[in-house]
Design a protein around this motif. Structure first.
Motif, PDB file in Angstrom:
ATOM      1  N   TYR A  98      -3.270  -7.527   3.015  1.00  0.00           N
ATOM      2  CA  TYR A  98      -3.264  -7.605   4.288  1.00  0.00           C
ATOM      3  C   TYR A  98      -2.926  -6.281   4.929  1.00  0.00           C
ATOM      4  CZ  TYR A  98      -4.604 -12.564   5.846  1.00  0.00           C
ATOM      5  OH  TYR A  98      -5.087 -13.680   6.066  1.00  0.00           O
ATOM      6  N   THR A  99      -3.661  -5.636   6.025  1.00  0.00           N
ATOM      7  CA  THR A  99      -3.058  -4.626   6.796  1.00  0.00           C
ATOM      8  C   THR A  99      -2.455  -5.257   8.075  1.00  0.00           C
ATOM      9  OG1 THR A  99      -5.120  -4.303   7.853  1.00  0.00           O
ATOM     10  CG2 THR A  99      -4.751  -3.045   5.711  1.00  0.00           C
ATOM     11  N   TRP A 100      -2.015  -4.452   9.019  1.00  0.00           N
ATOM     12  CA  TRP A 100      -1.460  -4.926  10.289  1.00  0.00           C
ATOM     13  C   TRP A 100      -2.282  -5.403  10.717  1.00  0.00           C
ATOM     14  CZ3 TRP A 100       2.027  -7.188  12.691  1.00  0.00           C
ATOM     15  CH2 TRP A 100       2.083  -7.224  14.159  1.00  0.00           C
TER      16      TRP A 100
ATOM     17  N   GLY B 218       7.083  -7.057 -13.149  1.00  0.00           N
ATOM     18  CA  GLY B 218       6.128  -5.751 -13.528  1.00  0.00           C
ATOM     19  C   GLY B 218       4.564  -5.904 -13.619  1.00  0.00           C
ATOM     20  N   TRP B 219       4.210  -7.329 -13.462  1.00  0.00           N
ATOM     21  CA  TRP B 219       2.883  -7.421 -13.770  1.00  0.00           C
ATOM     22  C   TRP B 219       2.063  -6.902 -12.579  1.00  0.00           C
ATOM     23  CZ3 TRP B 219      -0.931  -7.293 -17.064  1.00  0.00           C
ATOM     24  CH2 TRP B 219      -2.056  -7.934 -16.816  1.00  0.00           C
ATOM     25  N   GLY B 220       0.792  -6.005 -12.797  1.00  0.00           N
ATOM     26  CA  GLY B 220      -0.059  -5.533 -11.812  1.00  0.00           C
ATOM     27  C   GLY B 220       0.455  -4.403 -11.285  1.00  0.00           C
ATOM     28  N   GLY B 221       1.624  -3.798 -11.885  1.00  0.00           N
ATOM     29  CA  GLY B 221       2.241  -2.478 -11.419  1.00  0.00           C
ATOM     30  C   GLY B 221       1.554  -1.417 -11.891  1.00  0.00           C
ATOM     31  N   PRO B 222       2.080  -0.393 -12.096  1.00  0.00           N
ATOM     32  CA  PRO B 222       3.499  -0.060 -11.109  1.00  0.00           C
ATOM     33  C   PRO B 222       2.854   0.361  -9.775  1.00  0.00           C
ATOM     34  CG  PRO B 222       2.634   2.093 -12.189  1.00  0.00           C
ATOM     35  CD  PRO B 222       1.776   1.092 -12.809  1.00  0.00           C
ATOM     36  N   VAL B 223       3.653   0.101  -8.897  1.00  0.00           N
ATOM     37  CA  VAL B 223       3.682   0.520  -7.467  1.00  0.00           C
ATOM     38  C   VAL B 223       4.065   1.753  -6.992  1.00  0.00           C
ATOM     39  CG1 VAL B 223       3.520  -2.062  -6.736  1.00  0.00           C
ATOM     40  CG2 VAL B 223       5.531  -0.924  -6.530  1.00  0.00           C
ATOM     41  N   SER B 224       3.353   2.483  -6.121  1.00  0.00           N
ATOM     42  CA  SER B 224       3.840   3.629  -5.791  1.00  0.00           C
ATOM     43  C   SER B 224       5.054   3.784  -4.687  1.00  0.00           C
ATOM     44  CB  SER B 224       2.821   4.628  -5.201  1.00  0.00           C
ATOM     45  OG  SER B 224       2.511   4.279  -4.062  1.00  0.00           O
ATOM     46  N   GLN B 225       5.642   4.721  -4.278  1.00  0.00           N
ATOM     47  CA  GLN B 225       6.601   4.783  -3.205  1.00  0.00           C
ATOM     48  C   GLN B 225       6.029   4.811  -1.958  1.00  0.00           C
ATOM     49  OE1 GLN B 225      10.000   4.963  -3.714  1.00  0.00           O
ATOM     50  NE2 GLN B 225       9.909   4.475  -1.632  1.00  0.00           N
ATOM     51  N   ALA B 226       4.693   5.496  -1.860  1.00  0.00           N
ATOM     52  CA  ALA B 226       4.113   5.236  -0.733  1.00  0.00           C
ATOM     53  C   ALA B 226       3.613   3.752  -0.428  1.00  0.00           C
ATOM     54  CB  ALA B 226       2.624   6.052  -0.791  1.00  0.00           C
ATOM     55  N   LEU B 227       3.468   3.012  -1.434  1.00  0.00           N
ATOM     56  CA  LEU B 227       3.132   1.565  -0.963  1.00  0.00           C
ATOM     57  C   LEU B 227       4.301   0.827  -0.837  1.00  0.00           C
ATOM     58  CD1 LEU B 227       0.819  -0.550  -3.104  1.00  0.00           C
ATOM     59  CD2 LEU B 227       2.839  -1.580  -2.634  1.00  0.00           C
ATOM     60  N   ILE B 228       5.326   1.124  -1.436  1.00  0.00           N
ATOM     61  CA  ILE B 228       6.652   0.583  -1.008  1.00  0.00           C
ATOM     62  C   ILE B 228       6.905   0.855   0.321  1.00  0.00           C
ATOM     63  CG2 ILE B 228       9.275   0.336  -1.437  1.00  0.00           C
ATOM     64  CD1 ILE B 228       8.697   0.846  -4.212  1.00  0.00           C
ATOM     65  N   ASP B 229       6.776   1.929   0.828  1.00  0.00           N
ATOM     66  CA  ASP B 229       7.072   2.191   2.221  1.00  0.00           C
ATOM     67  C   ASP B 229       6.392   1.721   3.024  1.00  0.00           C
ATOM     68  OD1 ASP B 229       9.362   3.936   1.261  1.00  0.00           O
ATOM     69  OD2 ASP B 229       8.008   5.686   1.341  1.00  0.00           O
ATOM     70  N   GLN B 230       4.899   1.493   2.985  1.00  0.00           N
ATOM     71  CA  GLN B 230       3.957   1.223   3.846  1.00  0.00           C
ATOM     72  C   GLN B 230       4.284  -0.605   3.993  1.00  0.00           C
ATOM     73  OE1 GLN B 230      -0.356   1.410   2.395  1.00  0.00           O
ATOM     74  NE2 GLN B 230      -0.119  -0.800   1.999  1.00  0.00           N
ATOM     75  N   GLN B 231       4.593  -1.127   3.028  1.00  0.00           N
ATOM     76  CA  GLN B 231       4.900  -2.614   2.966  1.00  0.00           C
ATOM     77  C   GLN B 231       6.323  -2.925   3.923  1.00  0.00           C
ATOM     78  OE1 GLN B 231       1.857  -3.398   2.514  1.00  0.00           O
ATOM     79  NE2 GLN B 231       2.885  -5.473   1.572  1.00  0.00           N
ATOM     80  N   VAL B 232       7.185  -1.913   3.669  1.00  0.00           N
ATOM     81  CA  VAL B 232       8.340  -2.109   4.688  1.00  0.00           C
ATOM     82  C   VAL B 232       7.993  -1.935   5.979  1.00  0.00           C
ATOM     83  CG1 VAL B 232      10.634  -0.893   5.380  1.00  0.00           C
ATOM     84  CG2 VAL B 232      10.031  -1.337   3.088  1.00  0.00           C
ATOM     85  N   LEU B 233       7.138  -0.995   6.184  1.00  0.00           N
ATOM     86  CA  LEU B 233       6.668  -0.716   7.761  1.00  0.00           C
ATOM     87  C   LEU B 233       5.971  -1.821   8.225  1.00  0.00           C
ATOM     88  CD1 LEU B 233       5.738   3.243   7.781  1.00  0.00           C
ATOM     89  CD2 LEU B 233       7.710   2.182   8.918  1.00  0.00           C
ATOM     90  N   LEU B 234       5.069  -2.393   7.488  1.00  0.00           N
ATOM     91  CA  LEU B 234       4.418  -3.551   7.927  1.00  0.00           C
ATOM     92  C   LEU B 234       5.119  -4.851   7.823  1.00  0.00           C
ATOM     93  CD1 LEU B 234       1.576  -4.991   7.837  1.00  0.00           C
ATOM     94  CD2 LEU B 234       1.456  -5.398   5.617  1.00  0.00           C
ATOM     95  N   GLN B 235       6.366  -5.118   7.291  1.00  0.00           N
ATOM     96  CA  GLN B 235       7.128  -6.215   7.480  1.00  0.00           C
ATOM     97  C   GLN B 235       7.915  -6.057   8.796  1.00  0.00           C
ATOM     98  OE1 GLN B 235       7.427  -8.834   6.663  1.00  0.00           O
ATOM     99  NE2 GLN B 235       9.444  -9.781   6.128  1.00  0.00           N
ATOM    100  N   GLN B 236       8.194  -4.599   9.050  1.00  0.00           N
ATOM    101  CA  GLN B 236       9.195  -4.590  10.256  1.00  0.00           C
ATOM    102  C   GLN B 236       7.952  -4.865  11.443  1.00  0.00           C
ATOM    103  OE1 GLN B 236      10.187  -0.342   9.672  1.00  0.00           O
ATOM    104  NE2 GLN B 236      11.930  -1.106   8.671  1.00  0.00           N
ATOM    105  N   LYS B 237       6.826  -4.737  11.609  1.00  0.00           N
ATOM    106  CA  LYS B 237       5.855  -4.958  12.514  1.00  0.00           C
ATOM    107  C   LYS B 237       5.749  -6.497  12.511  1.00  0.00           C
ATOM    108  CE  LYS B 237       2.823  -1.029  12.953  1.00  0.00           C
ATOM    109  NZ  LYS B 237       1.291  -0.537  12.968  1.00  0.00           N
ATOM    110  N   ILE B 238       5.566  -7.099  11.357  1.00  0.00           N
ATOM    111  CA  ILE B 238       5.558  -8.495  11.341  1.00  0.00           C
ATOM    112  C   ILE B 238       6.404  -9.247  12.081  1.00  0.00           C
ATOM    113  CG2 ILE B 238       5.466 -10.479   9.801  1.00  0.00           C
ATOM    114  CD1 ILE B 238       3.920  -8.860   7.765  1.00  0.00           C
ATOM    115  N   LEU B 239       7.920  -8.849  11.641  1.00  0.00           N
ATOM    116  CA  LEU B 239       9.235  -9.477  12.160  1.00  0.00           C
ATOM    117  C   LEU B 239       9.082  -9.230  13.522  1.00  0.00           C
ATOM    118  CD1 LEU B 239      11.671  -8.576   9.400  1.00  0.00           C
ATOM    119  CD2 LEU B 239      10.620 -10.701   9.585  1.00  0.00           C
TER     120      LEU B 239
END
Length: 720
Positions: free
Chosen positions: A138-140, A202-223
């Motif tokens: 999901y995107t925003w 760990g399964w399905g990783g690794p995730v990048s820093q960009a993806l971690i940051d992307q999800q943080v911003l997404l969660q902030q919008k959701i909240l």
């Protein structure tokens, strides 16, 4: 002098209040939903605040001079009230399986004011699995629509564990982990649910820093949006789950949680009695506050989930301490636990502050754990149902049981502990009737008359009443949507999607192929429903349901063809096997063509979503692999016998015509060779699956024209 000052202060206050009123209005977030989804209603919409009814949320509906007034005690109640008007006066609706939101020239009048009070504190939504099976990518834009739907259906408490990668990254950094060690622990985007539940790492990783940051911003919008819409998020709390290699870095007391399904190594459980527990927990919650603030009131997280061992732990003391540390960091927070299998254990519950605990009864369509376990030892609980596992396709939902059990629990010895109702699907893109009904039960104090309600449902789903549709749905209530007294994990499965074998009883390890209803009677209902096609031409909701019902009809019929294939093998009747297997392959291709005409049944939609999710090339490639892996063998990659294979199988166009058809073709060729006295090894289906996952194909749809689709459906209904 003092009196004059008081008068000035009062005047300033009134001017300030007037200024606020002039520039804002109640429930702006709810008005924004109307602007986004049905703008034709906005000009005539008036929103107003009214008091709660003895602590319960309430809304009122009325019309005056062409305006519709929604008066409510909360934003959540206002959104539900808006949807109530939309459904029951405008005959319009929004769903995960199509919208019917076309404009009306004139807003319908309400003759007598409507006043509806929710008898429950909570209307809850989502399962950890939903976040991964339905919302992995999901995107925003997707979340904005999701939150609009949730709000319109009165949800005021929703699981929202997006962006936990950032919390764990910050926590592990402070515990001395390297960046590689951190990403080795965090799961990929399609497997985050089981990581958070302590099933794997760990399964399905690794995730990048960009993806971690992307999800943080997404969660902030959701909240932020959830707050505007009167919804409380259930965040993910710290309950003792730690990386299994933390014990190599610190002298700590842990319980090895062993292996989960498929052979995955679980994260360890850090004993709460160990002083290191408080250290990790306090860092975790500090990171939570840093990213998502301190205005959070609900936290999920289940120790010993789905088979994790608690041997060596004092459950009462452990539960008490987990909750105490949560309270120290977020005073007044409620711990939300999953009522699933033996969780939460009575011993764990015994140590908790029940006023700050909420149990979500997950499997209400099959069990009555709330009753057997004495209202979870008189702990506040929410009655809900899973209904769908792995987001598998299938017409299913024990609708009558939903209504009956909620009413029974509400009038039982444990009524005081029943605090709400909820939907807990593992996947939500299916059976919209089940979710509409379940969430609407949150606004009914009396026993709902299902047959009467279903008539109203079809009216708002398809925009108008039809005697043909009513008759078809009466049949569906007696068949696929009936409530047999059998324990069944989600819809009956399609043989098309099975890893080929003799005498298959289930496609996934815990599913069933058995139809607990009269399939011939169901066919009659489908014929009636299809006969109304001209009456509902161009209507997305009808067209989606038509495809889904015909899909189910075809899947049901395939069982008989498969049985003929098995019988031919056992009797060594080569000609009969060739004939029945050719028919079976033809049916798979017909099904694929049928499903190619709807975006809700396309592999391409899911795969394209995964590509759009990642920012970098590597993130996109990993997301695509996650998407394909999840729906085929699930994992891990080193276990050909994993019992998770096909757990999340999909009757989708693009999957049917490729990997599913290929597996069956290999099986058929193998059986023909054996019956022809040739020594040929059994096909390696796992190898086929892993190779399919590695391909970068997106399988774009080759949709049929309307005329071609109508002819195909006609042939399928007539068994051609």
């Amino acid at each position: 002098m003092k009196k004059m000052n008081r008068n000035k202060i009062l005047m300033l206050f009134l001017l300030l209040l007037a200024g606020i009123s002039a520039h804002s209005e109640p429930y702006e977030g709810v008005r924004d939903i109307a602007s986004r989804r049905f703008p034709w209603l906005v000009k005539g919409l008036v929103l107003e605040i009214i008091p709660a009814s003895e602590g319960n949320e309430v809304f009122e509906l009325s019309t005056n001079n062409g305006k519709v007034l929604v008066a409510a005690s909360s934003a959540s109640a206002a959104a539900e009230g808006l949807n109530w008007y939309l459904k029951y006066y405008c005959n319009r609706s929004m769903s995960h399986f199509g919208d019917q939101l076309s404009a009306l020239n004139k807003l319908p009048e309400i003759k007598n004011k409507v006043r509806i009070i929710s008898p429950y504190r909570y209307r809850y939504a989502l399962n950890y699995c939903t976040i991964s099976y339905s919302m992995s990518f999901y995107t925003w834009k997707d979340w904005e629509r999701e939150l609009d739907w949730m709000a319109l259906n009165g949800v005021n408490l929703m699981l929202a564990p997006v962006g936990m990668e950032g919390v764990w990254q910050g926590t592990l950094r402070k515990l001395g982990y390297t960046e590689k060690e951190i990403t080795d622990f965090i799961a990929g985007p399609a497997f985050g649910a089981w990581w958070l539940m302590g099933n794997l790492e760990g399964w399905g990783g690794p995730v990048s820093q960009a993806l971690i940051d992307q999800q943080v911003l997404l969660q902030q919008k959701i909240l932020k949006r959830m707050k505007q819409l009167g919804m409380e998020p259930v965040m993910h709390g710290f309950y003792g789950m730690i990386p299994s290699n933390l014990k190599d870095k610190a002298a700590i007391k842990v319980i090895d949680q062993g292996l989960w399904a498929g052979g995955f190594k679980r994260p360890d459980f850090l004993l709460p009695e160990d002083p290191y527990f408080d250290k990790v927990a306090n860092i975790y919650y500090a990171e939570m506050k840093k990213l998502y603030g301190d205005d959070l009131h609900f936290f999920g997280g289940d120790p010993f989930h789905e088979g994790g061992t608690s041997k060596g732990a004092d459950l009462a003391a452990s539960g008490k301490h987990i909750q105490q540390v949560m309270q120290q960091n977020y005073p007044g927070a409620t711990w939300v636990l999953q009522g699933w299998q033996q969780n939460p254990a009575d011993a764990l519950l015994s140590g908790l502050n029940k006023d700050k605990t909420l149990v979500i009864e997950l499997f209400g369509e099959n069990t009555n754990n709330w009753e057997k376990r004495h209202g979870y030892e008189n702990t506040p609980f929410v009655w809900s149902n899973v209904s769908n596992f792995g987001e598998k396709n299938g017409i299913y939902g024990k609708l009558q049981r939903f209504s009956d059990e909620v009413f029974r629990a509400k009038n039982s010895t444990y009524a005081s502990s029943l605090k709400g109702i909820g939907i807990i699907p593992e996947g939500i893109y299916n059976n919209p009737v089940a979710y509409d009904l379940m969430l609407e039960l949150g606004w009914h104090k009396d026993h709902l008359d299902l047959k009467k309600w279903i008539g109203s449902y079809t009216n708002y789903r398809y925009g108008k009443r039809s005697s043909t549709i009513d008759k078809a749905w009466a049949v569906f209530l007696e068949t696929a949507y009936s409530s047999p007294e059998v324990n069944q994990e989600g819809p009956s499965e399609s043989i098309f999607c099975a890893r080929p074998a003799m005498d298959i009883e289930s496609v996934s390890s815990w599913g069933t192929r058995k139809r607990n209803y009269d399939v011939e009677q169901f066919e009659e209902g489908v014929r009636m429903f299809v006969a109304a096609a001209k009456e509902f031409e161009g209507l997305e909701t009808y067209q989606t349901d038509r495809i889904d019902f015909v899909r189910q009809l075809q899947a049901n019929r395939a069982d008989k063809v498969y049985a003929s294939m098995m019988q031919a093998i056992k009797t060594k009747n080569l000609e009969e096997f060739k004939s029945s297997s050719a028919k079976f392959k033809h049916m798979i291709l017909q099904q694929d063509s049928l499903l190619s005409t709807s975006k809700y049944f396309l592999l391409n939609r899911w795969l394209q979503q995964s590509l759009d999710f990642g920012a970098s090339k590597s993130d996109k490639e990993n997301a695509l692999m996650n998407a394909k892996t999840q729906i085929i063998f699930w994992g891990p990659v080193n276990n050909p016998k994993t019992d998770l294979h096909d757990y999340a199988h999909k009757e989708w166009s693009g999957v049917l015509s490729t990997i599913y058809l290929s597996r069956w073709e290999q099986f058929i060729n193998w059986q023909i060779a054996k019956m022809s006295s040739k020594n040929v090894p059994e096909p390696d289906y796992f190898k086929m699956e892993t190779e399919w996952v590695k391909r970068k194909d997106l399988y774009p749809s080759k949709s049929l024209t309307k005329k071609e689709l109508d002819r195909l459906i006609e042939r399928m209904v007539r068994k051609e």
